[in-house]
Design a protein around this motif. Structure first.
Motif, short mmCIF file in Angstrom:
data_model
loop_
_atom_site.label_atom_id
_atom_site.label_comp_id
_atom_site.label_asym_id
_atom_site.label_seq_id
_atom_site.Cartn_x
_atom_site.Cartn_y
_atom_site.Cartn_z
N MET A 133 0.75 -1.21 0.23
CA MET A 133 0.21 -0.06 -0.23
C MET A 133 0.99 1.25 -0.31
N ASP A 134 0.63 2.01 -0.80
CA ASP A 134 1.29 3.78 -0.69
C ASP A 134 1.70 4.44 0.11
N ALA A 135 1.91 4.54 0.55
CA ALA A 135 1.98 5.71 2.38
C ALA A 135 0.54 7.42 1.74
N THR A 136 -0.02 7.49 2.58
CA THR A 136 -0.88 8.78 2.33
C THR A 136 0.33 9.76 3.22
N PHE A 137 0.46 10.73 2.33
CA PHE A 137 0.62 12.06 2.28
C PHE A 137 -0.11 13.21 2.96
N LEU A 138 0.60 13.30 4.14
CA LEU A 138 0.01 14.11 5.18
C LEU A 138 0.27 15.93 5.12
N LEU A 139 0.17 16.37 4.42
CA LEU A 139 0.80 17.88 4.17
C LEU A 139 0.34 18.75 4.98
N VAL A 140 1.64 19.29 5.87
CA VAL A 140 0.82 19.87 7.10
C VAL A 140 1.82 21.45 6.80
N PRO A 183 -5.43 8.97 7.81
CA PRO A 183 -5.59 7.68 7.58
C PRO A 183 -5.11 6.22 8.48
N ASP A 184 -5.63 5.41 8.19
CA ASP A 184 -4.88 4.00 9.17
C ASP A 184 -4.01 3.59 8.07
N GLY A 185 -2.76 3.10 8.29
CA GLY A 185 -2.17 2.88 7.32
C GLY A 185 -0.98 4.01 7.38
N PRO A 186 -0.03 2.93 6.13
CA PRO A 186 1.47 4.53 6.50
C PRO A 186 1.18 5.42 5.83
N VAL A 187 2.05 6.31 6.33
CA VAL A 187 1.54 7.88 6.06
C VAL A 187 2.93 8.50 5.85
N VAL A 188 3.48 9.34 4.94
CA VAL A 188 4.31 10.43 4.72
C VAL A 188 3.51 11.76 5.41
N VAL A 189 4.91 12.21 6.16
CA VAL A 189 4.86 13.42 6.91
C VAL A 189 5.37 14.34 6.42
N VAL A 190 4.31 15.34 6.04
CA VAL A 190 5.11 16.39 4.93
C VAL A 190 4.83 17.61 5.41
N ALA A 191 5.98 18.54 6.22
CA ALA A 191 5.27 19.72 6.78
C ALA A 191 6.55 20.88 5.60
N HIS A 192 5.55 22.13 6.17
CA HIS A 192 5.71 23.31 5.57
C HIS A 192 6.45 24.43 6.38
N VAL A 245 4.62 14.61 16.05
CA VAL A 245 3.67 14.35 14.96
C VAL A 245 3.98 12.44 14.88
N ALA A 246 5.36 12.59 14.65
CA ALA A 246 6.06 11.45 13.74
C ALA A 246 5.48 10.18 15.96
N GLU A 247 6.11 10.97 16.55
CA GLU A 247 5.82 10.18 18.04
C GLU A 247 4.89 9.64 18.17
N ARG A 248 3.62 10.57 17.84
CA ARG A 248 2.13 10.05 17.56
C ARG A 248 1.85 9.47 16.82
N LEU A 249 2.07 9.14 15.68
CA LEU A 249 2.55 8.24 14.76
C LEU A 249 2.99 7.07 14.55
N ARG A 250 3.66 6.91 15.56
CA ARG A 250 4.95 5.51 15.66
C ARG A 250 3.70 4.27 14.87
N GLY A 251 5.00 4.05 13.66
CA GLY A 251 5.11 2.63 13.06
C GLY A 251 3.83 2.75 12.11
N GLN A 252 3.49 4.03 11.80
CA GLN A 252 2.81 4.27 10.82
C GLN A 252 3.77 5.75 9.93
N VAL A 253 4.83 6.44 10.49
CA VAL A 253 4.75 7.33 10.28
C VAL A 253 6.44 6.41 9.06
#
Length: 225
Positions: free
Chosen positions: A1-8, A60-69, A79-87
């Motif tokens: 599954m491709d990761a979801t981009f979480l654009l912050v 969402p559930d599943g893998p996530v890429v966190v993107v910050a501007h 955020v990476a700590e909170r979503l540990r295992g997903q990021v």
């Protein structure tokens, strides 16, 4: 599954600063989420827990890429700590780069002085685009319709937002990272990312260049996800 981009986006602006890139990612068949942080200062400090809550709840559930501007980079470790295992990766786009551990101020002392001169009698700042001359804002986002959307959704932050210190979990930078920089003020931060061994790329532009060239930024995000 491709990761979801979480654009912050930075709490100083709004989701419209990422909306064009999200559309480009979806056109490529990738999932993208843009949480809104425009209400995170609607209450007493500390403000950073609300940022982390809003971003994490949007994931969402599943893998996530966190993107910050921009200023949103300060919250990536939490955020990476909170979503540990997903990021699966953290990608910084013309963004603040937190230290490996400890804490980081939301603004350095000289910047606080600059901001303090603009705060009203209640300690509230003008909208971010009102900090700069109109011609500078027009150059940041030449398209009038897009610029009007960005201007309209901006919150007015309390000066206290910039005097907070944001904790940095010491395990956060074990996640794979990469850095994209646009504007000259972020050259030093890009060099620091390079010293950490991260891939660093430059697409020359102003600080909101993701709005001006969303396709190029989406290409970089996909390549580094």
């Amino acid at each position: 599954m491709d990761a979801t981009f979480l654009l912050v986006h930075s709490p100083a602006v709004g989701p419209a600063t990422w909306t064009p890139v999200a559309a480009e990612l979806r056109a490529r068949g990738r999932r993208a989420v843009v949480p809104s942080l425009t209400e995170v200062t609607a209450g007493p400090p500390p403000y950073w827990p609300r940022v982390v809550d809003q971003v994490s709840m949007a994931a969402p559930d599943g893998p996530v890429v966190v993107v910050a501007h921009s200023n949103a980079g300060l919250y990536v470790p939490l955020v990476a700590e909170r979503l540990r295992g997903q990021v699966t990766a953290v990608l910084f786009v013309d963004a603040a780069l937190p230290p490996r551990r400890g804490s980081i101020p939301a603004a350095e002392s000289d910047h606080l002085t600059f901001l303090g001169a603009m705060a009203d009698e209640n300690g509230v700042l003008p909208r971010w685009t009102d900090w700069w001359p109109e011609e500078m804002v027009s150059a940041l986002v030449p398209d009038r319709r897009t610029r009007d959307m960005i201007v309209a959704e901006q919150p007015r932050l309390p000066l206290l937002y910039y005097s907070q210190h944001i904790p940095v979990p010491h395990t956060w930078d074990h996640v794979r990272g990469a850095y994209l920089w646009f504007s000259d003020p972020y050259e030093r931060t890009a060099k620091e990312a390079d010293e950490r061994g991260w891939p660093v790329t430059r697409i020359p532009g102003d600080h909101l260049h993701q709005v001006v060239a969303p396709g190029a930024v989406a290409d970089w995000l996909v390549a580094n996800a």
